[in-house]
Design a protein around this motif. Structure first.
Motif, PDB file in Angstrom:
ATOM      1  N   LEU A  33       0.807  -1.219   0.000  1.00 39.81           N
ATOM      2  CA  LEU A  33       0.000   0.000   0.000  1.00 39.81           C
ATOM      3  C   LEU A  33       0.844   1.275   0.000  1.00 39.81           C
ATOM      4  O   LEU A  33       0.307   2.376  -0.033  1.00 39.81           O
ATOM      5  N   ASN A  34       2.166   1.099   0.085  1.00 36.17           N
ATOM      6  CA  ASN A  34       3.090   2.236   0.105  1.00 36.17           C
ATOM      7  C   ASN A  34       2.779   3.197   1.272  1.00 36.17           C
ATOM      8  O   ASN A  34       2.612   4.397   1.079  1.00 36.17           O
ATOM      9  N   ILE A  35       2.690   2.593   2.463  1.00 35.49           N
ATOM     10  CA  ILE A  35       2.379   3.323   3.689  1.00 35.49           C
ATOM     11  C   ILE A  35       3.496   3.057   4.688  1.00 35.49           C
ATOM     12  O   ILE A  35       4.036   1.956   4.748  1.00 35.49           O
ATOM     13  N   SER A  36       3.807   4.052   5.496  1.00 32.92           N
ATOM     14  CA  SER A  36       4.791   3.881   6.560  1.00 32.92           C
ATOM     15  C   SER A  36       4.388   2.704   7.446  1.00 32.92           C
ATOM     16  O   SER A  36       3.259   2.629   7.927  1.00 32.92           O
ATOM     17  N   ARG A  37       5.318   1.778   7.644  1.00 32.93           N
ATOM     18  CA  ARG A  37       5.042   0.585   8.437  1.00 32.93           C
ATOM     19  C   ARG A  37       4.599   0.934   9.846  1.00 32.93           C
ATOM     20  O   ARG A  37       3.630   0.388  10.370  1.00 32.93           O
ATOM     21  N   SER A  38       5.301   1.850  10.494  1.00 40.23           N
ATOM     22  CA  SER A  38       4.980   2.189  11.888  1.00 40.23           C
ATOM     23  C   SER A  38       3.619   2.866  12.001  1.00 40.23           C
ATOM     24  O   SER A  38       2.846   2.587  12.925  1.00 40.23           O
TER      25      SER A  38
END
Length: 133
Positions: A33-38
């Motif tokens: 999803l190309n989202i920051s993991r944290s």
């Protein structure tokens, strides 16, 4: 009120998870999803705490839906992600921050607008969103 990134990412994650049969891990979802993991992990933990997701620990752990997509409303997803009820304006939840509600000509209009928006958000389900892909 505009939806924040938290709402957007919560919806993207639920859409992603709804298409899978096995628990989905944060790392894979964040990459896909190309989202920051944290940030995604924090959002998913909130959704799990609020009972919208099951959380599984371990090597084959991850997240699954608690209900079917047609049982999730857009309102409950956004309320969970935002950690507050979605409001058109600060006063549209029924409390005037300036204590002028009785004298404010806009107050009844904003309450009516809030009611209509809440009804609309409660009518839209995760299944409706998924089926529009």
């Amino acid at each position: 009120m505009l939806f924040t990134r938290a709402s957007e990412y919560a919806l993207l994650a639920l859409i992603y998870i709804s298409d899978k049969e096995k628990p989905q891990d944060v790392e894979t979802m964040a990459l896909e999803l190309n989202i920051s993991r944290s940030f995604l992990a924090k959002i998913l933990q909130v959704l799990a705490k609020d009972g919208l997701l099951h959380s599984y620990k371990g090597a084959k752990g991850g997240f699954t839906l608690v209900k079917t997509p047609k049982e999730y409303t857009l309102k409950e997803i956004v309320d969970s992600a935002e950690k507050k009820q979605v409001s058109v304006f600060e006063c549209s939840q029924g409390v005037c921050p300036d204590n002028k509600g009785e004298r404010c000509h806009m107050f009844p209009v904003l309450l009516g607008l809030q009611k209509k928006m809440d009804e609309h958000l409660n009518e839209i389900t995760l299944a409706d969103i998924v089926n529009q892909k």
